[in-house]
Design a protein around this motif. Structure first.
Motif, mmCIF file in Angstrom:
data_model
loop_
_atom_site.group_PDB
_atom_site.id
_atom_site.type_symbol
_atom_site.label_atom_id
_atom_site.label_comp_id
_atom_site.label_asym_id
_atom_site.label_seq_id
_atom_site.Cartn_x
_atom_site.Cartn_y
_atom_site.Cartn_z
ATOM 1 N N THR A 128 10.297 45.872 71.559
ATOM 2 C CA THR A 128 10.152 44.572 70.930
ATOM 3 C C THR A 128 8.754 44.480 70.322
ATOM 4 O OG1 THR A 128 10.250 42.187 71.208
ATOM 5 C CG2 THR A 128 9.451 43.420 73.082
ATOM 6 N N GLY A 130 6.614 41.620 68.950
ATOM 7 C CA GLY A 130 6.540 40.161 68.816
ATOM 8 C C GLY A 130 5.144 39.692 69.178
ATOM 9 N N THR A 131 5.064 38.707 70.079
ATOM 10 C CA THR A 131 3.760 38.256 70.568
ATOM 11 C C THR A 131 3.064 39.418 71.281
ATOM 12 O OG1 THR A 131 4.729 36.095 70.889
ATOM 13 C CG2 THR A 131 2.606 36.491 71.947
ATOM 14 N N GLY A 132 3.831 40.208 71.964
ATOM 15 C CA GLY A 132 3.336 41.467 72.523
ATOM 16 C C GLY A 132 4.156 42.602 71.938
ATOM 17 N N GLY A 183 2.438 40.638 66.507
ATOM 18 C CA GLY A 183 2.409 39.528 65.549
ATOM 19 C C GLY A 183 1.024 38.894 65.427
ATOM 20 N N PRO A 184 0.377 38.567 66.558
ATOM 21 C CA PRO A 184 -0.961 37.983 66.471
ATOM 22 C C PRO A 184 -1.991 38.894 65.788
ATOM 23 C CG PRO A 184 0.008 37.521 68.613
ATOM 24 C CD PRO A 184 0.954 38.458 67.907
ATOM 25 N N SER A 193 -0.100 33.749 59.040
ATOM 26 C CA SER A 193 0.977 34.095 59.959
ATOM 27 C C SER A 193 1.854 35.196 59.359
ATOM 28 C CB SER A 193 1.813 32.839 60.219
ATOM 29 O OG SER A 193 3.107 33.228 60.616
ATOM 30 N N ALA A 194 2.297 36.099 60.220
ATOM 31 C CA ALA A 194 3.154 37.198 59.762
ATOM 32 C C ALA A 194 4.394 36.678 59.038
ATOM 33 C CB ALA A 194 3.557 38.063 60.953
ATOM 34 N N LYS A 195 4.851 35.524 59.459
ATOM 35 C CA LYS A 195 6.057 34.943 58.843
ATOM 36 C C LYS A 195 5.842 34.590 57.379
ATOM 37 C CE LYS A 195 7.717 32.631 62.945
ATOM 38 N NZ LYS A 195 7.967 31.389 63.610
ATOM 39 N N TRP A 204 2.309 44.951 55.266
ATOM 40 C CA TRP A 204 3.558 45.535 55.760
ATOM 41 C C TRP A 204 3.554 47.055 55.711
ATOM 42 C CZ3 TRP A 204 5.179 42.377 58.892
ATOM 43 C CH2 TRP A 204 5.211 41.003 58.638
ATOM 44 N N GLY A 232 10.296 39.415 66.981
ATOM 45 C CA GLY A 232 10.043 38.571 65.813
ATOM 46 C C GLY A 232 9.565 39.321 64.584
ATOM 47 N N VAL A 233 8.631 40.241 64.753
ATOM 48 C CA VAL A 233 8.064 40.943 63.587
ATOM 49 C C VAL A 233 9.140 41.767 62.884
ATOM 50 C CG1 VAL A 233 6.388 42.705 62.879
ATOM 51 C CG2 VAL A 233 5.713 40.931 64.519
ATOM 52 N N GLN A 235 12.016 40.965 62.295
ATOM 53 C CA GLN A 235 12.848 40.155 61.392
ATOM 54 C C GLN A 235 12.576 40.528 59.934
ATOM 55 O OE1 GLN A 235 15.280 38.098 62.455
ATOM 56 N NE2 GLN A 235 14.661 38.900 64.452
ATOM 57 N N GLN A 236 11.433 41.139 59.702
ATOM 58 C CA GLN A 236 11.101 41.662 58.358
ATOM 59 C C GLN A 236 11.870 42.971 58.176
ATOM 60 O OE1 GLN A 236 8.900 40.076 56.201
ATOM 61 N NE2 GLN A 236 8.540 38.425 57.668
HETATM 62 P P1 ADP Z 1 7.964 36.584 71.848
HETATM 63 O O1 ADP Z 1 7.393 37.946 71.632
HETATM 64 O O2 ADP Z 1 6.904 35.562 72.098
HETATM 65 O O3 ADP Z 1 9.070 36.545 72.818
HETATM 66 P P2 ADP Z 1 8.958 36.841 69.139
HETATM 67 O O4 ADP Z 1 9.623 38.148 69.395
HETATM 68 O O5 ADP Z 1 9.646 35.872 68.236
HETATM 69 O O6 ADP Z 1 8.645 36.082 70.483
HETATM 70 O O7 ADP Z 1 7.530 37.163 68.537
HETATM 71 C C1 ADP Z 1 6.693 36.189 68.039
HETATM 72 C C2 ADP Z 1 5.721 36.868 67.057
HETATM 73 O O8 ADP Z 1 6.484 37.435 66.002
HETATM 74 C C3 ADP Z 1 4.721 35.932 66.417
HETATM 75 O O9 ADP Z 1 3.463 36.580 66.351
HETATM 76 C C4 ADP Z 1 5.267 35.693 65.028
HETATM 77 O O10 ADP Z 1 4.229 35.575 64.071
HETATM 78 C C5 ADP Z 1 6.074 36.931 64.750
HETATM 79 N N1 ADP Z 1 7.272 36.593 63.979
HETATM 80 C C6 ADP Z 1 8.286 35.797 64.360
HETATM 81 N N2 ADP Z 1 9.204 35.686 63.381
HETATM 82 C C7 ADP Z 1 8.757 36.433 62.353
HETATM 83 C C8 ADP Z 1 9.253 36.748 61.057
HETATM 84 N N3 ADP Z 1 10.403 36.240 60.594
HETATM 85 N N4 ADP Z 1 8.517 37.565 60.289
HETATM 86 C C9 ADP Z 1 7.353 38.094 60.738
HETATM 87 N N5 ADP Z 1 6.840 37.829 61.930
HETATM 88 C C10 ADP Z 1 7.517 37.024 62.739
#
Ligand code: ADP
Ligand code: ZN
Length: 292
Positions: A128, A130-132, A183-184, A193-195, A204, A232-233, A235-236
């Motif tokens: 994963t 994401g945040t981590g 992501g951070p 923000s990455a989003k 990227w 989350g990341v 998702q790109q």
């Molecule tokens: P967590 O890791 O907290 O469980 P996520 O997997 O959604 O939750 O990760 C959150 C991280 O992913 C944040 O840093 C956010 O910026 C990034 N993120 C979430 N959605 C997207 C997206 N659609 N595109 C790029 N980065 C994303």
């Protein structure tokens, strides 16, 4: 027969009820507050639904050695209130049902191995981003942990030359995988923000090269039959072809398997279960607890 599945996260707890057909019948989400009140609330929710077993996929670090007196405890987490919390014993004791716990990413890896993109294979590496950044590994049906559980997010990577913030941001190691590619880190490096970063932003291409280093580390250590990238990341979706191309370029002819040379689109892939891997993995842990 009903099974309880808990995805324990640092910001929220996702509770699900599933059945023997691996169908999720009900879900709820509660914010993660202090351990005492959060665990009490979760126990009430599961108790009211009459579950026969519980599976937990959790943030960590978590003690997974079954011989340890702290088996099933959250241990040295950066989430201070939760340090040394007996999560599994406190839920198993209150609910009086068999229960199993593993990391959130091992649970997701298990679900992808049994029911998702790695079905029918012998091993599955799930990451994963994401945040981590975290990885889970299943080999021949076994969730891999030993001395502790894998902490793949903290492997050290080589800094890319065009990285404007090459030191990285991990509070423990600076330029580890998580410190360079979560992501951070993207947000700190580019000030957005990455989003919000458009697909053609240089962020990227750089991110894809770090994640390719990560895939190569996985390939060269455990040589999984499938690498699954979620969070989350990821998702790109445009990251996938970039990562695959960078893996091919950088393996430099050394790893010449059909998976890499011919079928890499089918080797480094999205989760087959989408965002349901975590919940499904916890459900499978509950079923394993019951079988014991
Ligand atoms: P967590 O890791 O907290 O469980 P996520 O997997 O959604 O939750 O990760 C959150 C991280 O992913 C944040 O840093 C956010 O910026 C990034 N993120 C979430 N959605 C997207 C997206 N659609 N595109 C790029 N980065 C994303
Ligand atoms: Zn680190």
């Amino acid at each position: 027969m009903l099974f309880g599945a808990l995805e324990a996260g640092g910001t929220k707890m996702v509770l699900s009820i599933g059945n023997e057909k691996n169908e999720i019948l009900e879900r709820a989400s509660i914010p993660t507050r202090g351990p005492e009140e959060t665990i009490r609330e979760m126990n009430e929710w599961f108790a009211a639904r009459g579950i026969s077993a519980l599976g937990i996929g959790t943030f960590g670090p978590v003690e997974l050695s079954e011989g340890s007196p702290k088996y099933g405890w959250i241990t040295t987490t950066p989430k201070l209130e939760w340090i040394d919390t007996p999560l599994l014993p406190a839920m198993r004791g209150a609910l009086g049902v068999p229960a199993l716990i593993d990391t959130d990413v091992n649970a997701a890896a298990l679900a992808e191995y049994e029911l998702g993109a790695a079905r029918g294979l012998r091993s599955c590496f799930y990451v994963t981003v994401g945040t981590g950044v975290g990885a889970g590994l299943v080999v021949e049906g076994n969730l891999v942990h030993g001395m502790m559980h894998p902490e793949f997010g903290h492997v050290l990577l080589r800094q890319e030359e065009d990285d404007p913030t090459p030191d990285g941001f991990c509070p423990y190691h600076k330029g580890c995988l998580e410190g360079l590619a979560n992501g951070p880190a993207i947000e700190k490096r580019w000030g957005r923000s990455a989003k919000e970063l458009p697909e053609d932003h240089p962020a990227w291409d750089l991110e894809a090269r770090y994640l390719a280093q990560m895939c190569i580390a996985a390939i060269c250590t455990v040589s999984p039959e499938k690498i699954i990238l979620g969070g989350g990341v990821m998702q790109q979706k445009h990251l996938f072809p970039r990562i695959r191309a960078a893996v091919r370029e950088r393996r430099n002819g050394y790893i010449a398997t059909p998976q890499i040379l011919e079928e890499i689109d089918n080797y480094i892939v999205e989760p087959g279960l989408g965002t349901a891997s975590g919940a499904m993995g916890a459900l499978l842990l509950a079923r394993r607890a019951m079988q014991r």
